[in-house]
Design an enzyme around this catalytic site. Structure first.
Site, PDB file in Angstrom:
ATOM      1  N   ASP A  63       0.858  -1.190   0.000  1.00 15.08           N
ATOM      2  CA  ASP A  63       0.000   0.000   0.000  1.00 15.08           C
ATOM      3  C   ASP A  63       0.894   1.241   0.000  1.00 15.08           C
ATOM      4  O   ASP A  63       1.759   1.384   0.868  1.00 15.08           O
ATOM      5  CB  ASP A  63      -0.908   0.000   1.229  1.00 15.08           C
ATOM      6  CG  ASP A  63      -1.934   1.107   1.180  1.00 15.08           C
ATOM      7  OD1 ASP A  63      -3.044   0.858   0.695  1.00 15.08           O
ATOM      8  OD2 ASP A  63      -1.620   2.230   1.617  1.00 15.08           O
ATOM      9  N   ASN A  71      -1.807  12.924  -4.301  1.00 14.92           N
ATOM     10  CA  ASN A  71      -2.796  13.459  -5.241  1.00 14.92           C
ATOM     11  C   ASN A  71      -3.117  14.916  -4.943  1.00 14.92           C
ATOM     12  O   ASN A  71      -3.245  15.747  -5.863  1.00 14.92           O
ATOM     13  CB  ASN A  71      -4.082  12.630  -5.188  1.00 14.92           C
ATOM     14  CG  ASN A  71      -4.045  11.413  -6.088  1.00 14.92           C
ATOM     15  OD1 ASN A  71      -3.325  11.389  -7.090  1.00 14.92           O
ATOM     16  ND2 ASN A  71      -4.805  10.394  -5.743  1.00 14.92           N
ATOM     17  N   HIS A  76      -3.990  14.574  -9.801  1.00 15.92           N
ATOM     18  CA  HIS A  76      -4.199  13.169 -10.135  1.00 15.92           C
ATOM     19  C   HIS A  76      -3.230  12.685 -11.209  1.00 15.92           C
ATOM     20  O   HIS A  76      -2.876  11.505 -11.232  1.00 15.92           O
ATOM     21  CB  HIS A  76      -5.646  12.948 -10.569  1.00 15.92           C
ATOM     22  CG  HIS A  76      -6.620  13.033  -9.435  1.00 15.92           C
ATOM     23  ND1 HIS A  76      -6.763  12.023  -8.508  1.00 15.92           N
ATOM     24  CD2 HIS A  76      -7.482  14.016  -9.057  1.00 15.92           C
ATOM     25  CE1 HIS A  76      -7.684  12.368  -7.607  1.00 15.92           C
ATOM     26  NE2 HIS A  76      -8.129  13.569  -7.931  1.00 15.92           N
ATOM     27  N   ASP A  80      -1.029   9.457 -10.800  1.00 17.03           N
ATOM     28  CA  ASP A  80      -0.983   8.406 -11.813  1.00 17.03           C
ATOM     29  C   ASP A  80       0.453   8.077 -12.198  1.00 17.03           C
ATOM     30  O   ASP A  80       0.804   6.903 -12.382  1.00 17.03           O
ATOM     31  CB  ASP A  80      -1.759   8.831 -13.061  1.00 17.03           C
ATOM     32  CG  ASP A  80      -3.263   8.775 -12.864  1.00 17.03           C
ATOM     33  OD1 ASP A  80      -3.711   8.230 -11.827  1.00 17.03           O
ATOM     34  OD2 ASP A  80      -3.995   9.281 -13.733  1.00 17.03           O
ATOM     35  N   GLU A 106      -4.356   2.504  -4.618  1.00 17.80           N
ATOM     36  CA  GLU A 106      -2.904   2.583  -4.468  1.00 17.80           C
ATOM     37  C   GLU A 106      -2.314   1.289  -3.915  1.00 17.80           C
ATOM     38  O   GLU A 106      -1.215   1.277  -3.368  1.00 17.80           O
ATOM     39  CB  GLU A 106      -2.530   3.762  -3.551  1.00 17.80           C
ATOM     40  CG  GLU A 106      -2.991   3.641  -2.122  1.00 17.80           C
ATOM     41  CD  GLU A 106      -4.397   4.190  -1.882  1.00 17.80           C
ATOM     42  OE1 GLU A 106      -4.692   4.515  -0.723  1.00 17.80           O
ATOM     43  OE2 GLU A 106      -5.182   4.285  -2.850  1.00 17.80           O
TER      44      GLU A 106
END
Length: 229
Positions: A63, A71, A76, A80, A106
C-alpha cells in the site's frame, strides 16, 4: 473443385484464427489494468482458480503511504505517474512466473512462487527499497513515495498451515495494517503462527498484535529507506 474446397477450408481456418486472436486480446484487456499495464484482480482470481483452492507461495500486499496527500499535492496526473513508475519498479524485481497485480487504488499485490520465508523476507526488503529509495520524476518535480507491506509464505510454520487464497489475502491485509500502525515505510512478515486450520488462523489474526506479544505468532519487521536518500 478440390482447389476451391481447399481455398474454402483455408479461409475458414484464417477466420477462426483471427477470431481466436481477437478473443485472446479481449481477454488480455479485460484482465489488465489500463493505467499500469499490470494484471488486475480478475486475472489474479483466474490464476488462483486454475491453481486450486489453497495458495502455495509468498504473498505481498503493498500500500502506497499517504497517497491522497500525493494526489492533493501534485494532482491526479502526478498520482498516476507515481503508480505507473512504482508498478514498473515492482515488476522489474519479480521473475517472469511471478504475478504483480494492481489490486485497486494505491494497492499492489505480489504473488511469488517461492515458499521459503528467508527469500520472501529478502524480497520484501527489495520492494520497500525500490519504492522509497528514488523519488518519482513528474515533469520538473520529484515525488517521494514509500510503502507499507504485509507478507506471508504458505504453507506457514510450524504446522504447515495452508489457506485458501482469499483467507491468505485477508491475513496479509491485517499484517500490512500493522505496518501502517507502526509508522509506515516498513514491512511486516508473518513467519510463524500457532494455527492448524483457517479458523484458528482467523482468530489469531483478529488479535494479531496481542498474539505476537504472547508468542502465538512470529512477525519480522523490516524498515524502508530514509526517504529521499
Amino acid at each position: 473443385m478440390v482447389r476451391a474446397l481447399r481455398c474454402q477450408i483455408g479461409e475458414l481456418v484464417r477466420e477462426r484464427l483471427l477470431m481466436l486472436r481477437r478473443e485472446g486480446e479481449a481477454m488480455r484487456l479485460a484482465e489488465s489494468d489500463p493505467l499500469t499495464g499490470l494484471s488486475n484482480r480478475r486475472h489474479f482470481q483466474a490464476v488462483m482458480r486454475q491453481q486450486g483452492t489453497e495458495l502455495q507461495g509468498s504473498l505481498f500486499l503493498i500500500d502506497i503511504d499517504h497517497f491522497k496527500r500525493i494526489n492533493d499535492s501534485f494532482g491526479h496526473a502526478g498520482g498516476d505517474q507515481v503508480l505507473i513508475e512504482l508498478a514498473r519498479r515492482l515488476r522489474h524485481q519479480m521473475r517472469d512466473d511471478d504475478l504483480v497485480v494492481r489490486w485497486g487504488g494505491e494497492e499492489f499485490l505480489v504473488y511469488a512462487r517461492t515458499t521459503e520465508p528467508l527469500l520472501a523476507r529478502a524480497l520484501a526488503q527489495r520492494l520497500l527499497d525500490v519504492v522509497g529509495r528514488t523519488p518519482v520524476d513528474y515533469e520538473s518535480l520529484h515525488i517521494t513515495a514509500s510503502a507499507s507491506i504485509g507478507f506471508v509464505s504458505l504453507p506457514l510454520a510450524p504446522h504447515g498451515l495452508r489457506l485458501p487464497w482469499e483467507r491468505a489475502i485477508d491475513l496479509v491485509d491485517t499484517v500490512m495494517y500493522l505496518a501502517k500502525v507502526h509508522g509506515r515505510n516498513r514491512a511486516y512478515g508473518l513467519e510463524r503462527m500457532l494455527a492448524t486450520d483457517p479458523l484458528q488462523a482467523a482468530e489469531l489474526a483478529a488479535r494479531l498484535e496481542g498474539a505476537w506479544q504472547a508468542g502465538d505468532v512470529t512477525l519480522v519487521s523490516l524498515e524502508g529507506p530514509k526517504l529521499g536518500s
